[in-house]
Design a protein around this motif. Structure first.
Motif, PDB file in Angstrom:
ATOM      1  N   VAL A 581       0.855  -1.334   0.055  1.00 12.04           N
ATOM      2  CA  VAL A 581       0.101   0.028  -0.053  1.00 12.04           C
ATOM      3  C   VAL A 581       0.921   1.202  -0.066  1.00 12.04           C
ATOM      4  O   VAL A 581       1.925   1.052   0.512  1.00 12.04           O
ATOM      5  CB  VAL A 581      -0.905  -0.019   1.289  1.00 12.04           C
ATOM      6  N   GLY A 582       0.348   2.414  -0.465  1.00  8.87           N
ATOM      7  CA  GLY A 582       1.069   3.428  -0.727  1.00  8.87           C
ATOM      8  C   GLY A 582       1.104   4.288   0.732  1.00  8.87           C
ATOM      9  O   GLY A 582       0.568   4.099   1.682  1.00  8.87           O
ATOM     10  N   PRO A 583       1.634   5.540   0.423  1.00 12.35           N
ATOM     11  CA  PRO A 583       1.551   6.546   1.997  1.00 12.35           C
ATOM     12  C   PRO A 583       0.287   7.140   2.377  1.00 12.35           C
ATOM     13  O   PRO A 583       0.389   7.449   3.585  1.00 12.35           O
ATOM     14  CB  PRO A 583       2.416   7.588   1.216  1.00 12.35           C
ATOM     15  N   THR A 584      -0.575   7.222   1.691  1.00 11.41           N
ATOM     16  CA  THR A 584      -1.990   7.374   2.038  1.00 11.41           C
ATOM     17  C   THR A 584      -2.464   6.357   3.051  1.00 11.41           C
ATOM     18  O   THR A 584      -3.380   6.506   3.934  1.00 11.41           O
ATOM     19  CB  THR A 584      -3.091   7.408   1.045  1.00 11.41           C
ATOM     20  N   ALA A 585      -1.889   5.104   3.457  1.00 12.31           N
ATOM     21  CA  ALA A 585      -2.233   4.343   4.392  1.00 12.31           C
ATOM     22  C   ALA A 585      -1.541   4.526   5.547  1.00 12.31           C
ATOM     23  O   ALA A 585      -1.870   3.703   6.763  1.00 12.31           O
ATOM     24  CB  ALA A 585      -2.112   2.761   3.966  1.00 12.31           C
ATOM     25  N   HIS A 586      -0.466   5.205   5.499  1.00 11.33           N
ATOM     26  CA  HIS A 586       0.634   5.236   6.706  1.00 11.33           C
ATOM     27  C   HIS A 586      -0.155   5.653   8.044  1.00 11.33           C
ATOM     28  O   HIS A 586       0.098   5.259   9.320  1.00 11.33           O
ATOM     29  CB  HIS A 586       1.524   6.308   6.508  1.00 11.33           C
ATOM     30  N   SER A 587      -1.187   6.510   8.153  1.00 10.86           N
ATOM     31  CA  SER A 587      -1.973   7.098   9.311  1.00 10.86           C
ATOM     32  C   SER A 587      -2.717   5.675   9.769  1.00 10.86           C
ATOM     33  O   SER A 587      -2.739   5.858  11.008  1.00 10.86           O
ATOM     34  CB  SER A 587      -3.104   8.097   8.722  1.00 10.86           C
ATOM     35  N   ILE A 588      -3.131   4.865   8.968  1.00  2.70           N
ATOM     36  CA  ILE A 588      -3.889   3.550   9.437  1.00  2.70           C
ATOM     37  C   ILE A 588      -2.719   2.731  10.135  1.00  2.70           C
ATOM     38  O   ILE A 588      -3.027   2.315  11.197  1.00  2.70           O
ATOM     39  CB  ILE A 588      -4.603   2.981   8.370  1.00  2.70           C
ATOM     40  N   LEU A 589      -1.691   2.552   9.360  1.00  4.81           N
ATOM     41  CA  LEU A 589      -0.531   1.590   9.802  1.00  4.81           C
ATOM     42  C   LEU A 589       0.020   1.895  11.043  1.00  4.81           C
ATOM     43  O   LEU A 589       0.599   1.352  11.915  1.00  4.81           O
ATOM     44  CB  LEU A 589       0.477   1.411   8.910  1.00  4.81           C
ATOM     45  N   ARG A 590       0.087   3.349  11.342  1.00  3.73           N
ATOM     46  CA  ARG A 590       0.727   3.820  12.688  1.00  3.73           C
ATOM     47  C   ARG A 590      -0.170   3.370  13.876  1.00  3.73           C
ATOM     48  O   ARG A 590       0.578   3.225  14.874  1.00  3.73           O
ATOM     49  CB  ARG A 590       0.708   5.353  12.658  1.00  3.73           C
ATOM     50  N   ASP A 591      -1.412   3.129  13.694  1.00  2.00           N
ATOM     51  CA  ASP A 591      -2.301   2.697  14.858  1.00  2.00           C
ATOM     52  C   ASP A 591      -1.843   1.463  15.488  1.00  2.00           C
ATOM     53  O   ASP A 591      -2.371   0.852  16.363  1.00  2.00           O
ATOM     54  CB  ASP A 591      -3.756   2.707  14.559  1.00  2.00           C
ATOM     55  N   TRP A 592      -1.300   0.410  14.218  1.00  2.00           N
ATOM     56  CA  TRP A 592      -0.953  -1.160  14.460  1.00  2.00           C
ATOM     57  C   TRP A 592       0.287  -0.830  15.079  1.00  2.00           C
ATOM     58  O   TRP A 592       0.695  -2.103  15.701  1.00  2.00           O
ATOM     59  CB  TRP A 592      -0.966  -1.586  13.310  1.00  2.00           C
ATOM     60  N   ILE A 593       0.983   0.022  15.465  1.00  2.00           N
ATOM     61  CA  ILE A 593       2.363  -0.266  16.095  1.00  2.00           C
ATOM     62  C   ILE A 593       2.512   0.241  17.468  1.00  2.00           C
ATOM     63  O   ILE A 593       2.160   1.523  17.599  1.00  2.00           O
ATOM     64  CB  ILE A 593       3.285   0.449  15.147  1.00  2.00           C
ATOM     65  N   ARG A 594       3.028  -0.430  18.440  1.00  2.00           N
ATOM     66  CA  ARG A 594       3.256   0.219  19.802  1.00  2.00           C
ATOM     67  C   ARG A 594       4.465   1.152  19.794  1.00  2.00           C
ATOM     68  O   ARG A 594       4.897   1.310  19.022  1.00  2.00           O
ATOM     69  CB  ARG A 594       3.568  -1.120  20.709  1.00  2.00           C
ATOM     70  N   SER A 595       4.523   1.648  20.922  1.00  2.00           N
ATOM     71  CA  SER A 595       5.404   2.638  21.377  1.00  2.00           C
ATOM     72  C   SER A 595       6.780   2.165  21.274  1.00  2.00           C
ATOM     73  O   SER A 595       7.953   2.920  21.130  1.00  2.00           O
ATOM     74  CB  SER A 595       5.231   3.328  22.738  1.00  2.00           C
ATOM     75  N   ASP A 596       7.119   0.727  21.371  1.00  2.00           N
ATOM     76  CA  ASP A 596       8.176   0.133  21.233  1.00  2.00           C
ATOM     77  C   ASP A 596       8.652  -0.272  19.802  1.00  2.00           C
ATOM     78  O   ASP A 596       9.659  -0.655  19.705  1.00  2.00           O
ATOM     79  CB  ASP A 596       8.505  -1.026  22.245  1.00  2.00           C
ATOM     80  N   GLY A 597       7.779   0.096  18.985  1.00  2.00           N
ATOM     81  CA  GLY A 597       7.912  -0.067  17.521  1.00  2.00           C
ATOM     82  C   GLY A 597       7.674  -1.575  16.939  1.00  2.00           C
ATOM     83  O   GLY A 597       7.686  -1.814  15.704  1.00  2.00           O
ATOM     84  N   LYS A 598       6.992  -2.176  17.883  1.00  2.00           N
ATOM     85  CA  LYS A 598       6.614  -3.563  17.479  1.00  2.00           C
ATOM     86  C   LYS A 598       5.028  -3.446  17.413  1.00  2.00           C
ATOM     87  O   LYS A 598       4.237  -2.732  17.496  1.00  2.00           O
ATOM     88  CB  LYS A 598       7.084  -4.575  18.442  1.00  2.00           C
ATOM     89  N   LEU A 599       4.635  -4.682  16.486  1.00  2.00           N
ATOM     90  CA  LEU A 599       3.018  -4.533  16.183  1.00  2.00           C
ATOM     91  C   LEU A 599       2.440  -4.992  17.571  1.00  2.00           C
ATOM     92  O   LEU A 599       2.666  -5.597  18.375  1.00  2.00           O
ATOM     93  CB  LEU A 599       2.915  -5.865  15.471  1.00  2.00           C
ATOM     94  N   SER A 600       1.090  -4.172  17.722  1.00  2.00           N
ATOM     95  CA  SER A 600       0.341  -4.516  19.063  1.00  2.00           C
ATOM     96  C   SER A 600      -0.514  -5.646  18.717  1.00  2.00           C
ATOM     97  O   SER A 600      -0.501  -6.165  17.313  1.00  2.00           O
ATOM     98  CB  SER A 600      -0.514  -3.242  19.131  1.00  2.00           C
ATOM     99  N   LEU A 601      -1.626  -6.278  19.298  1.00  2.00           N
ATOM    100  CA  LEU A 601      -2.448  -7.422  18.913  1.00  2.00           C
ATOM    101  C   LEU A 601      -3.199  -6.876  18.043  1.00  2.00           C
ATOM    102  O   LEU A 601      -3.341  -7.650  17.069  1.00  2.00           O
ATOM    103  CB  LEU A 601      -3.221  -7.445  20.573  1.00  2.00           C
ATOM    104  N   LEU A 602      -3.730  -5.561  18.047  1.00  2.00           N
ATOM    105  CA  LEU A 602      -4.643  -5.172  16.734  1.00  2.00           C
ATOM    106  C   LEU A 602      -3.672  -5.128  15.547  1.00  2.00           C
ATOM    107  O   LEU A 602      -4.063  -5.682  14.427  1.00  2.00           O
ATOM    108  CB  LEU A 602      -4.963  -3.820  17.164  1.00  2.00           C
ATOM    109  N   GLY A 603      -2.533  -4.667  15.518  1.00  3.00           N
ATOM    110  CA  GLY A 603      -1.658  -4.567  14.379  1.00  3.00           C
ATOM    111  C   GLY A 603      -1.286  -6.089  13.663  1.00  3.00           C
ATOM    112  O   GLY A 603      -1.447  -6.249  12.770  1.00  3.00           O
ATOM    113  N   TYR A 604      -1.091  -6.922  14.831  1.00  2.00           N
ATOM    114  CA  TYR A 604      -0.743  -8.265  14.326  1.00  2.00           C
ATOM    115  C   TYR A 604      -2.133  -8.707  13.519  1.00  2.00           C
ATOM    116  O   TYR A 604      -1.973  -9.470  12.788  1.00  2.00           O
ATOM    117  CB  TYR A 604      -0.589  -9.160  15.493  1.00  2.00           C
ATOM    118  N   THR A 605      -3.359  -8.796  14.135  1.00  5.63           N
ATOM    119  CA  THR A 605      -4.499  -9.593  13.489  1.00  5.63           C
ATOM    120  C   THR A 605      -4.653  -8.746  12.212  1.00  5.63           C
ATOM    121  O   THR A 605      -5.157  -9.565  11.234  1.00  5.63           O
ATOM    122  CB  THR A 605      -5.665  -9.434  14.480  1.00  5.63           C
TER     123      THR A 605
END
Length: 621
Positions: A581-605
């Motif tokens: 996906v392109g840059p327009t999806a970045h705002s969505i993908l940021r919500d998947w990443i925790r403060s430590d830079g790893k995927l959250s449970l939501l981001g993983y699923t």
């Protein structure tokens, strides 16, 4: 139970008096039958013979609707009204505006269309029809080889007769002959439809629940398709004779046969596209007689390079029966499906093998409760119900139906085609576990493994974690598929195992559909082997797991494994590349990443099945 019958009811559009025309298999046109439908012994025959809807108004004759005056059942409700039992067919409605517009485009507005077949290519039936090549290259010696008997079924485009072989292996053998009139072949498309039906029947061989094809002949007037004779009548007739409902035990016997033959067709790369009770015939009158799947007039080959049939043109020709579609990537311009059994994705103009699974779900629902899962007073309302409403599992008899049976039907009637079980997978469902039946090789396994082999290491790690959270019910299916690949002595499989498994099940249809081409995309497996643990990771579908009631538990358990073994810091940019996906999806993908830079449970699923964005947001490579 009232009798099921049809009669001629003239129906016109109020503005232009455009007659409602039922368009059936192979571009053939069929007017409402004027005589009652046969009650029992119909055998192999044209779909048009029963193309007028046999399904009835839900209210007994003479009784008013329980709804207030002027209010009809709304398909936009959370579920369709229950107890839509088979009684008498309602007359077809006047064409809706979009149907009228479609016909106007075909014939010119406001000119009254001439009577006769509606040409599929948008042109009038003119003398140029004489230039159509109606020579199929079939045997010309039908009369020398076969003796025709009495008629056993009739449609507008042709009819079916008893026959007997005169010579050779079929001498004195009882047969059924489908006779298709060349006069009624008014377009190149209708000719190709007949040619394709014969090609599929000839190529699909070897399954006990598939109608056996013997021969195709022609003369100046007709095409003759010679098949085995089924003398036990339609599944529809048996449903009606039982008052519309089967016991769970009897329903299982029927559904296993349906799933078995459909799994076989799908493995060969053939989608039937018109699965309904009328298209399953019993070999004899015996209660335990085998069923045969018939009528491949709407069937086609699925191309593995383009798993979904994408259409650039979508027209409701007649909402009472069928939908006409035109393919973009490859030529496909025939009639697809019957109203009560059409899948949502067909109405969305993009579908594949899963559309057959939906139809099996509708049949299963009918067998278990005697009513239809989607109902409305008009056929256009039926399509709205298919798209918007949920089947009713609350009314009688559903409270007395086992939870396993209800789960089985729900997993077939999921509006998201990705979440439906495949035909082979459905045979391993707990509801059918008590039945003694073989589990066939599943074409879905090949597609999923192909995707896994081309996935990134990060995605494969996520899938491996998910596979460790599977319960025994899910593993039954995967273990059966793994064993069908006949693992080597070291308990692993290679590309050769997948290739040999296909060869053991191959028919000529598989070559025509180019299913073996999937193996070319599995080339990475040429250089290594896969054990059962990795096979599970490769062959699981996240979407199907999400359809389970236990998905939250499975997802959280899988995430724990992912945290231990696969989760690592990942940037938004890398994640976007992973998901294409392109840059327009970045705002969505940021919500998947925790403060430590790893995927959250939501981001993983979410990462497991990707992100759905508008096409303008998708990065094209």
């Amino acid at each position: 139970m009232g009798q099921c019958y049809g009669k001629t009811i003239p129906t016109t559009d109020n503005d232009n008096d455009i007659p409602t025309t039922i368009i059936t298999a192979a571009g053939h046109h069929h007017q409402q039958p004027q005589s009652p439908l046969p009650s029992s012994t119909a055998t192999v025959k044209n779909t048009p013979a029963r193309s007028s809807s046999p399904w009835a108004s839900p209210y007994p004759q003479g009784l008013a609707s329980p709804l207030p005056t002027g209010v009809s059942p709304s398909p936009a409700r959370s579920s369709t009204p229950g107890r839509r039992f088979f009684k008498r067919p309602f007359p077809p409605p006047s064409p809706a505006k979009h149907i009228k517009a479609s016909l106007a485009r075909r014939f010119g507005h406001p000119k009254q269309p001439r009577e006769g077949p509606i040409p599929e290519d948008g042109t009038a039936v003119e003398p140029e029809l004489q230039s159509l090549d109606k020579n199929f290259g079939y045997n010309k010696n039908f009369g020398a080889k076969y003796e025709l008997g009495k008629e056993i079924g009739r449609g507008h485009f042709g009819h079916t007769c008893h026959a007997k072989g005169k010579k050779g292996e079929l001498k004195d053998h009882a047969l059924a002959v489908k006779i298709i009139s060349k006069v009624k072949m008014t377009t190149a498309i209708s000719i190709e439809d007949v040619r394709r039906e014969v090609k599929i029947l000839r190529a699909l061989t070897g399954h006990k629940h598939l109608i056996h094809f013997y021969d195709a002949c022609e003369d100046a007037n007709n095409v003759y398709i010679v098949m085995e004779l089924c003398e036990g009548g339609e599944l529809l007739d048996r449903i009606l004779s039982r008052g519309g409902r089967y016991t769970e035990a009897d329903a299982k016997m029927i559904i296993v046969q349906i799933l078995s033959v459909v799994a076989f067709c799908h493995l060969q790369g053939v989608v039937h596209r018109d699965l309904k009770p009328e298209n399953f015939l019993f070999m004899s009158k015996s209660e335990d007689a085998d069923m045969k799947l018939i009528d491949f007039g709407l069937s086609d080959f699925i191309r593995p390079g383009n798993d979904k049939m994408m259409y650039d043109k979508f027209e409701f020709i007649d909402l009472s029966i069928s939908v006409s579609l035109h393919i973009v990537e490859e030529r496909l311009n025939d009639i697809v499906g019957s109203a009560y059994y059409v899948a949502p994705e067909v109405l969305h103009r993009s579908y594949s093998l899963e559309a057959d699974i939906w139809s099996i779900g509708v049949i299963s629902y009918i067998l278990l409760c005697g009513s239809r899962p989607f109902w409305a007073r008009t056929e256009s309302g039926i399509f709205r119900a298919v798209l918007r409403a949920d089947p009713n599992f609350d009314d009688i008899p559903w409270p007395s139906v086992s939870s396993e049976a209800k789960d089985f039907v729900k997993r077939l009637l999921n509006k998201d085609y990705r979440k439906r079980m495949s035909a082979a997978q459905a045979l391993t469902h707990p509801w059918l576990s008590s039945e003694s039946h073989p589990i066939p090789l599943d074409i879905l396994i090949f597609k999923l493994v192909k995707s896994y082999l081309h996935a990134s290491p990060f995605k494969r790690a996520a899938l491996k974690a998910l596979s460790k959270a599977l319960t025994e019910n899910e593993l039954i299916y995967l273990r059966a598929q793994f064993m069908l690949l006949e693992p080597n002595k070291d308990g692993r499989v290679s590309l050769d195992n997948f290739r040999m498994a296909l060869l053991r099940n191959a028919t000529d249809a598989m070559k025509e559909s180019r299913v073996p081409d999937i193996l070319n995309a599995m080339a990475p497996l040429s250089y290594r082997k896969m054990d059962f643990e990795e096979f599970c990771a490769a062959a699981i579908s996240t979407y199907q797991l999400e359809a389970l009631d236990t998905w939250e538990q499975i997802g959280s358990t899988a995430f724990e494994f992912f945290e231990q073994e696969g989760n690592r810091p990942v940037s938004v940019e890398e994640l976007a590349r992973e998901l294409n996906v392109g840059p327009t999806a970045h705002s969505i993908l940021r919500d998947w990443i925790r403060s430590d830079g790893k995927l959250s449970l939501l981001g993983y699923t979410k990462f497991l099945h990707g992100v759905t964005l508008r096409s303008s947001n998708t990065r094209h490579s």
